[in-house]
Design a protein around this motif. Sequence first.
Motif, PDB file in Angstrom:
ATOM      1  N   LEU A 174       0.833  -1.198   0.000  1.00 26.20           N
ATOM      2  CA  LEU A 174       0.000   0.000   0.000  1.00 26.20           C
ATOM      3  C   LEU A 174       0.872   1.255   0.000  1.00 26.20           C
ATOM      4  CD1 LEU A 174      -2.618   1.638   0.348  1.00 26.20           C
ATOM      5  CD2 LEU A 174      -2.454   1.187   2.809  1.00 26.20           C
ATOM      6  N   VAL A 175       1.895   1.260   0.822  1.00 24.24           N
ATOM      7  CA  VAL A 175       2.798   2.402   0.874  1.00 24.24           C
ATOM      8  C   VAL A 175       3.456   2.626  -0.479  1.00 24.24           C
ATOM      9  CG1 VAL A 175       4.968   3.223   1.866  1.00 24.24           C
ATOM     10  CG2 VAL A 175       3.215   2.228   3.344  1.00 24.24           C
ATOM     11  N   GLN A 176       3.930   1.558  -1.093  1.00 24.33           N
ATOM     12  CA  GLN A 176       4.559   1.664  -2.411  1.00 24.33           C
ATOM     13  C   GLN A 176       3.590   2.278  -3.416  1.00 24.33           C
ATOM     14  OE1 GLN A 176       7.620  -0.477  -3.293  1.00 24.33           O
ATOM     15  NE2 GLN A 176       7.688   0.209  -5.406  1.00 24.33           N
ATOM     16  N   ARG A 205      11.963   4.390   3.694  1.00 22.04           N
ATOM     17  CA  ARG A 205      13.020   5.067   2.966  1.00 22.04           C
ATOM     18  C   ARG A 205      12.731   4.994   1.470  1.00 22.04           C
ATOM     19  NH1 ARG A 205      19.556   4.427   3.987  1.00 22.04           N
ATOM     20  NH2 ARG A 205      20.177   6.207   2.683  1.00 22.04           N
ATOM     21  N   ILE A 206      12.906   6.124   0.788  1.00 17.61           N
ATOM     22  CA  ILE A 206      12.717   6.208  -0.664  1.00 17.61           C
ATOM     23  C   ILE A 206      14.078   6.462  -1.284  1.00 17.61           C
ATOM     24  CG2 ILE A 206      11.525   7.377  -2.545  1.00 17.61           C
ATOM     25  CD1 ILE A 206       9.498   8.408  -0.480  1.00 17.61           C
ATOM     26  N   GLY A 207      14.616   5.454  -1.958  1.00 19.97           N
ATOM     27  CA  GLY A 207      15.948   5.595  -2.507  1.00 19.97           C
ATOM     28  C   GLY A 207      16.966   5.842  -1.419  1.00 19.97           C
ATOM     29  N   SER A 208      17.959   6.679  -1.713  1.00 20.91           N
ATOM     30  CA  SER A 208      19.009   6.959  -0.730  1.00 20.91           C
ATOM     31  C   SER A 208      18.882   8.334  -0.090  1.00 20.91           C
ATOM     32  CB  SER A 208      20.383   6.864  -1.408  1.00 20.91           C
ATOM     33  OG  SER A 208      20.479   7.793  -2.488  1.00 20.91           O
ATOM     34  N   ASP A 209      17.952   9.165  -0.585  1.00 28.58           N
ATOM     35  CA  ASP A 209      17.933  10.557  -0.141  1.00 28.58           C
ATOM     36  C   ASP A 209      16.659  10.994   0.577  1.00 28.58           C
ATOM     37  OD1 ASP A 209      20.449  10.989  -1.322  1.00 28.58           O
ATOM     38  OD2 ASP A 209      19.515  11.370  -3.272  1.00 28.58           O
ATOM     39  N   LEU A 210      15.601  10.163   0.568  1.00 29.18           N
ATOM     40  CA  LEU A 210      14.310  10.601   1.094  1.00 29.18           C
ATOM     41  C   LEU A 210      13.720   9.587   2.059  1.00 29.18           C
ATOM     42  CD1 LEU A 210      12.735  11.832  -2.259  1.00 29.18           C
ATOM     43  CD2 LEU A 210      13.715  13.286  -0.462  1.00 29.18           C
ATOM     44  N   THR A 211      12.781  10.051   2.867  1.00 32.35           N
ATOM     45  CA  THR A 211      12.043   9.179   3.773  1.00 32.35           C
ATOM     46  C   THR A 211      10.588   9.631   3.837  1.00 32.35           C
ATOM     47  OG1 THR A 211      11.920   8.342   6.039  1.00 32.35           O
ATOM     48  CG2 THR A 211      12.702  10.569   5.771  1.00 32.35           C
ATOM     49  N   ARG A 270      11.547   0.934   1.083  1.00 29.02           N
ATOM     50  CA  ARG A 270      11.647  -0.103   2.093  1.00 29.02           C
ATOM     51  C   ARG A 270      11.385   0.479   3.480  1.00 29.02           C
ATOM     52  NH1 ARG A 270      16.045   1.917  -0.039  1.00 29.02           N
ATOM     53  NH2 ARG A 270      17.952   2.295   1.150  1.00 29.02           N
ATOM     54  N   ARG A 271      10.754  -0.330   4.298  1.00 31.32           N
ATOM     55  CA  ARG A 271      10.411   0.114   5.646  1.00 31.32           C
ATOM     56  C   ARG A 271      11.658   0.190   6.521  1.00 31.32           C
ATOM     57  NH1 ARG A 271       4.821  -1.066   8.647  1.00 31.32           N
ATOM     58  NH2 ARG A 271       5.161   0.165  10.533  1.00 31.32           N
ATOM     59  N   VAL A 272      11.714   1.202   7.372  1.00 35.56           N
ATOM     60  CA  VAL A 272      12.815   1.369   8.312  1.00 35.56           C
ATOM     61  C   VAL A 272      12.365   0.838   9.669  1.00 35.56           C
ATOM     62  CG1 VAL A 272      14.321   3.033   9.471  1.00 35.56           C
ATOM     63  CG2 VAL A 272      13.648   3.406   7.077  1.00 35.56           C
ATOM     64  N   VAL A 273      13.077  -0.141  10.180  1.00 33.32           N
ATOM     65  CA  VAL A 273      12.748  -0.707  11.482  1.00 33.32           C
ATOM     66  C   VAL A 273      13.218   0.253  12.570  1.00 33.32           C
ATOM     67  CG1 VAL A 273      13.112  -2.648  13.046  1.00 33.32           C
ATOM     68  CG2 VAL A 273      12.933  -3.043  10.581  1.00 33.32           C
ATOM     69  N   SER A 274      12.317   0.607  13.474  1.00 27.81           N
ATOM     70  CA  SER A 274      12.673   1.541  14.538  1.00 27.81           C
ATOM     71  C   SER A 274      11.760   1.313  15.727  1.00 27.81           C
ATOM     72  CB  SER A 274      12.545   2.998  14.053  1.00 27.81           C
ATOM     73  OG  SER A 274      11.193   3.383  14.000  1.00 27.81           O
ATOM     74  N   ASN A 275      12.066   2.010  16.828  1.00 27.66           N
ATOM     75  CA  ASN A 275      11.213   1.986  18.009  1.00 27.66           C
ATOM     76  C   ASN A 275      10.203   3.130  17.993  1.00 27.66           C
ATOM     77  OD1 ASN A 275      12.416  -0.264  19.221  1.00 27.66           O
ATOM     78  ND2 ASN A 275      14.038   0.983  20.132  1.00 27.66           N
ATOM     79  N   TRP A 292       0.283  12.312   4.725  1.00 28.21           N
ATOM     80  CA  TRP A 292       1.580  11.834   5.171  1.00 28.21           C
ATOM     81  C   TRP A 292       2.648  12.744   4.578  1.00 28.21           C
ATOM     82  CZ3 TRP A 292       4.195   9.890   0.767  1.00 28.21           C
ATOM     83  CH2 TRP A 292       3.362   9.603  -0.346  1.00 28.21           C
ATOM     84  N   SER A 293       3.886  12.577   5.001  1.00 27.94           N
ATOM     85  CA  SER A 293       4.911  13.538   4.595  1.00 27.94           C
ATOM     86  C   SER A 293       6.155  12.837   4.053  1.00 27.94           C
ATOM     87  CB  SER A 293       5.312  14.428   5.778  1.00 27.94           C
ATOM     88  OG  SER A 293       5.925  13.670   6.802  1.00 27.94           O
ATOM     89  N   VAL A 294       6.945  13.613   3.307  1.00 31.81           N
ATOM     90  CA  VAL A 294       8.235  13.157   2.784  1.00 31.81           C
ATOM     91  C   VAL A 294       9.293  14.158   3.235  1.00 31.81           C
ATOM     92  CG1 VAL A 294       9.590  12.593   0.737  1.00 31.81           C
ATOM     93  CG2 VAL A 294       7.124  12.091   0.786  1.00 31.81           C
ATOM     94  N   GLN A 295      10.405  13.631   3.750  1.00 27.88           N
ATOM     95  CA  GLN A 295      11.507  14.453   4.214  1.00 27.88           C
ATOM     96  C   GLN A 295      12.818  13.943   3.627  1.00 27.88           C
ATOM     97  OE1 GLN A 295      11.546  14.226   8.485  1.00 27.88           O
ATOM     98  NE2 GLN A 295       9.419  14.935   8.706  1.00 27.88           N
ATOM     99  N   THR A 296      13.846  14.753   3.743  1.00 25.80           N
ATOM    100  CA  THR A 296      15.175  14.287   3.360  1.00 25.80           C
ATOM    101  C   THR A 296      15.689  13.275   4.392  1.00 25.80           C
ATOM    102  OG1 THR A 296      16.126  16.216   4.488  1.00 25.80           O
ATOM    103  CG2 THR A 296      15.815  16.370   2.109  1.00 25.80           C
ATOM    104  N   TRP A 297      16.537  12.371   3.903  1.00 26.16           N
ATOM    105  CA  TRP A 297      17.146  11.350   4.745  1.00 26.16           C
ATOM    106  C   TRP A 297      18.496  11.836   5.244  1.00 26.16           C
ATOM    107  CZ3 TRP A 297      16.105   6.592   6.807  1.00 26.16           C
ATOM    108  CH2 TRP A 297      17.202   5.824   7.229  1.00 26.16           C
ATOM    109  N   LEU A 298      18.809  11.560   6.499  1.00 31.76           N
ATOM    110  CA  LEU A 298      20.123  11.893   7.044  1.00 31.76           C
ATOM    111  C   LEU A 298      20.890  10.618   7.349  1.00 31.76           C
ATOM    112  CD1 LEU A 298      19.416  14.757   9.625  1.00 31.76           C
ATOM    113  CD2 LEU A 298      20.055  14.956   7.217  1.00 31.76           C
ATOM    114  N   ASP A 299      22.154  10.598   6.990  1.00 26.84           N
ATOM    115  CA  ASP A 299      23.010   9.469   7.329  1.00 26.84           C
ATOM    116  C   ASP A 299      23.471   9.576   8.774  1.00 26.84           C
ATOM    117  OD1 ASP A 299      22.962   8.162   4.848  1.00 26.84           O
ATOM    118  OD2 ASP A 299      24.470   9.530   4.035  1.00 26.84           O
ATOM    119  N   GLY A 300      23.737   8.419   9.367  1.00 25.91           N
ATOM    120  CA  GLY A 300      24.191   8.343  10.746  1.00 25.91           C
ATOM    121  C   GLY A 300      23.538   7.175  11.446  1.00 25.91           C
ATOM    122  N   ASP A 301      24.070   6.826  12.582  1.00 30.14           N
ATOM    123  CA  ASP A 301      23.506   5.747  13.389  1.00 30.14           C
ATOM    124  C   ASP A 301      22.565   6.342  14.436  1.00 30.14           C
ATOM    125  OD1 ASP A 301      25.077   3.783  12.093  1.00 30.14           O
ATOM    126  OD2 ASP A 301      26.785   4.301  13.372  1.00 30.14           O
TER     127      ASP A 301
END
Length: 300
Positions: free
Chosen positions: A14-16, A45-51, A32-37, A103-112
Amino acid sequence: MAMHVDELHLEDALVQRLIVEQFPEWRHEPIRRVVSNGTVNAIYRIGSDLTARFPLRDVDPADVAAELAREAEAMRELGACCPFPTPVHVATGAPGHGYPLPWSVQTWLDGDVATPDGLAGSKRFARDLASLLKAFRVADTRGRGFPGAGRGGRLQDSDEWMEVCFRESEGLLPVDRLRALWSGFRSLPPAADLVMSHRDLIPANVLVDRERLVGVLDGGDFAPADPALDLVVAWHMLDGDARATFRSELGCDDVEWRRGAAWAFQQAMGLPWYYRESNPGMSALGRGTLARILSDPVVA
């Protein structure tokens, strides 16, 4: 297991479909879904730059639309003063195919994503956190007062919620001791002035690389609040010596420091029992924060 009684169920397909139909320019990007708490949004995550962030609770769509617009403005304001990278709002998606909310789309940030204990003894990380709060404290409130909801106003306004937490925590936590601690916390004098505040500086909203802070997430609540509110990071993520470094860098007096512990306490009390089965990571965060507060001779 659902975390909330009004939680929406989201299928990846559905998200796709929503993303590709509404934003065809991203149709070739992996999604792909991001596993989180996380407890508020499902993150994709959408590609390498968006969420993409999909609200999880079934509430009035008009209220969600207004909240997303307010969050986007708050994120812009945070980004203008934050000394570390923060996400940027890119687009707002519409309901569809049975999913009822914007719903919203934002830029993705790298990091742990930070953890409660991963850098708990790092004075370098403690100094980075202090530099973040220093930047917030000199940002312009533009004459605004406290928004009127959530943490960062009057501690006494949480009395009813605290009573729920104490009741639900019987047999799980040392409730008698925690009640006594709250009795002292709620009597602390309020802040004389407000400063700009992230208002939810838990580990899940902090990105790190080795011992350095490299990003700040979820800034949609950036607004004026008690200067002690963002001190919650001291109990969510730092142990004794690093916590002392953090305090020294900020120059907190005893009252402000204890009020910071009070806000961390208020936030942590709702986590162990509410998320005991549905989100063990959040439940553990609450337990760990309360343990730090209870073992701190300055505040307990």
